[in-house]
Motif scaffolding. Structure first.
Motif, PDB file in Angstrom:
ATOM      1  N   GLY A  55       3.759   8.249   5.603  1.00 40.60           N
ATOM      2  CA  GLY A  55       3.424   6.826   5.951  1.00 40.60           C
ATOM      3  C   GLY A  55       2.132   6.504   5.194  1.00 40.60           C
ATOM      4  N   LEU A  56       1.186   7.085   4.918  1.00 43.73           N
ATOM      5  CA  LEU A  56       0.202   6.965   4.252  1.00 43.73           C
ATOM      6  C   LEU A  56       0.208   6.647   2.728  1.00 43.73           C
ATOM      7  N   VAL A 101      -5.346  -6.092  -8.124  1.00 43.92           N
ATOM      8  CA  VAL A 101      -5.222  -7.777  -8.022  1.00 43.92           C
ATOM      9  C   VAL A 101      -6.896  -8.115  -7.793  1.00 43.92           C
ATOM     10  N   THR A 102      -7.743  -7.378  -7.307  1.00 44.46           N
ATOM     11  CA  THR A 102      -9.058  -7.905  -7.387  1.00 44.46           C
ATOM     12  C   THR A 102      -9.721  -7.961  -8.660  1.00 44.46           C
ATOM     13  N   ILE A 133      -4.219  -3.799  -4.223  1.00 43.41           N
ATOM     14  CA  ILE A 133      -5.229  -4.584  -3.860  1.00 43.41           C
ATOM     15  C   ILE A 133      -6.390  -4.567  -4.840  1.00 43.41           C
ATOM     16  N   THR A 182       2.373   4.756   1.157  1.00 44.03           N
ATOM     17  CA  THR A 182       2.464   3.386   1.104  1.00 44.03           C
ATOM     18  C   THR A 182       1.149   2.724   1.271  1.00 44.03           C
ATOM     19  N   LEU A 183       0.397   3.271   2.105  1.00 45.47           N
ATOM     20  CA  LEU A 183      -1.069   2.642   2.251  1.00 45.47           C
ATOM     21  C   LEU A 183      -1.815   2.674   1.065  1.00 45.47           C
ATOM     22  N   VAL A 203      -0.732   0.271  -1.262  1.00 48.43           N
ATOM     23  CA  VAL A 203      -1.503  -0.939  -0.969  1.00 48.43           C
ATOM     24  C   VAL A 203      -2.905  -0.980  -1.424  1.00 48.43           C
ATOM     25  N   VAL A 204      -3.506  -0.173  -1.324  1.00 47.71           N
ATOM     26  CA  VAL A 204      -4.750  -0.133  -1.535  1.00 47.71           C
ATOM     27  C   VAL A 204      -5.098  -0.110  -3.090  1.00 47.71           C
TER      28      VAL A 204
END
Lengths: 169, 242
Positions: free
Chosen positions: B9-10, B23-24, B20, B12-13, B16-17
């Protein structure tokens, strides 16, 4: 994630390929997804707050001030180009202004041999001088951005005057 | 599948990080670019309008230095003053410099950088031309002037034995004296036609026996550059995005 949460009902039959998988394995997916969603939502709201709180209005204002200067400069050049070199000549010349700057209508006012842009936002606007032939006595009138604009050069007894006029001739 | 299955599960986390972060960073880069773009465009339009107007006024026939449209008078160009520049748009806010072929003629406020408008103009200098036409020593010679002008001063000194009885321009009798022309004569001519003088002589006329002088205008093509710097932009109508 944590072996202690075993027996809370989330357990599934172990996959055939894996032997002795922990019974809380599915929890990690749910918690992970929730965490992802929370982070993305938090990030996007932070982003919107930052952009629309500071950067975007500032950019809009800067762009507006820049467009205002350009519109005014083009107006000044249009007025200068409308005056014929021949001192006996008169003229009527159309000019097109953008209807709004930064979403607001505005005016261009002629006075003291210069044009001034008047806008609701103080940062948008300014004054620019006109250099016209010596026989032009004065420049008068004003344009509203939402009307049709014309430059009218007329003869008066001691020379010519330049007038900013509105509406179709 | 190196990672332990319990951390699946982590993963995908983590992505995502990562997303992000990417993108930032992209957004920050874009904002830097936008700031730069705004800073660079935040000048110029007012300057350009003033420069265009000033150069228009300088070459206009009723302007301070032009004799005719686009023809500058050399003497007045040399006397171009700060007051003339103020009349064409120089002020506290706008510094103007006028250069002719990279030589500064006049300036107000001494602009450093700014916007330059260049245009091609003529500089006219009146000058007196004395010319000794080449004559081949035969009788009845002809002389053609290379420029058109409205008056010619002609000196005729015929050699002994030769008498110049008449000078014609086309069909027109310009000078006539049956007993001989000698000395200096002024001839009114048409500035709209090329002047050809035909001499009627009783004998040969050689080079040096006839000289002509006339007023000519020497024109020279130059680049007139008007540079304007807007000094009031920064404090005035709010510049920059910083």
């Amino acid at each position: 994630m944590n072996d202690d949460v075993a027996g809370d009902g989330f357990a599934r039959p172990p996959p055939s390929t894996a032997a002795a998988a922990p019974r809380d394995r599915a929890v990690s997916a749910v918690v992970g997804k929730a965490l992802e969603a929370a982070i993305v939502v938090l990030y996007i709201s932070l982003l919107i707050a930052t952009l629309y709180g500071g950067a975007v209005p500032e950019y809009q204002e800067t762009a507006g001030a820049e467009v205002g200067e350009r519109v005014l400069a083009e107006g000044v050049l249009a007025v200068g180009a409308a005056v014929p070199a021949d001192h006996a000549a008169t003229a009527t010349v159309r000019h097109d202004l953008p209807r709004t700057i930064d979403g607001e209508a505005y005016r261009i006012v002629a006075a003291n041999d210069s044009l001034t842009l008047v806008h609701e936002d103080d940062r948008i606007g300014g004054t620019q001088p006109l250099a016209l032939p010596a026989d032009v006595r004065r420049v008068e009138g004003e344009w509203t951005s939402t009307a049709d604009q014309r430059v009218v050069v007329e003869r008066v007894p001691d020379g010519r005057i330049v007038r900013l006029a509105e509406g179709s001739p | 599948m190196r990672r332990d299955r319990r951390d699946r599960g982590l993963s995908t986390l983590l992505s995502v990080v990562t997303a992000i972060t990417v993108v930032t960073i992209t957004l920050a880069g874009t904002m830097v670019l936008v700031e730069d773009a705004f800073r660079e465009t935040a000048r110029g339009d007012a300057e350009r309008a003033v420069a265009v107007q000033a150069s228009d006024r300088l070459v206009a026939a009723d302007g301070p230095i032009a004799a005719e449209p686009n023809v500058l008078d050399a003497a007045e160009l040399a006397n171009l003053s700060a007051a003339d520049l103020r009349a064409v748009g120089a002020s506290e806010r706008f510094a103007i410099a006028v250069r002719v072929d990279d030589r500064t003629v006049a300036s107000v406020g001494d602009p450093d950088g700014g916007t330059t408008v260049r245009r091609i103009a003529l500089v006219a200098t009146p000058e007196r031309v004395e010319r000794t036409p080449a004559l081949d020593g035969s009788a009845d010679p002809r002389v053609t002037l290379p420029v058109r002008t409205d008056a010619v001063a002609m000196t005729v000194e015929p050699p002994p034995g030769t008498t110049v009885t008449a000078v014609r321009s086309g069909d027109r009798m310009v000078l006539r004296n049956a007993s001989g022309l000698s000395g200096e004569f002024r001839i009114d001519t048409s500035p709209f036609r090329t002047l050809e003088l035909a001499f009627e002589t009783t004998g040969p006329l050689g080079s040096g026996d006839v000289t002509v002088g006339y007023e000519a205008t020497r024109t020279e093509r130059v680049t007139l550059a008007v540079t304007v710097e807007d000094r009031g932009r920064r404090e005035g109508s709010g510049g920059g995005s910083a």
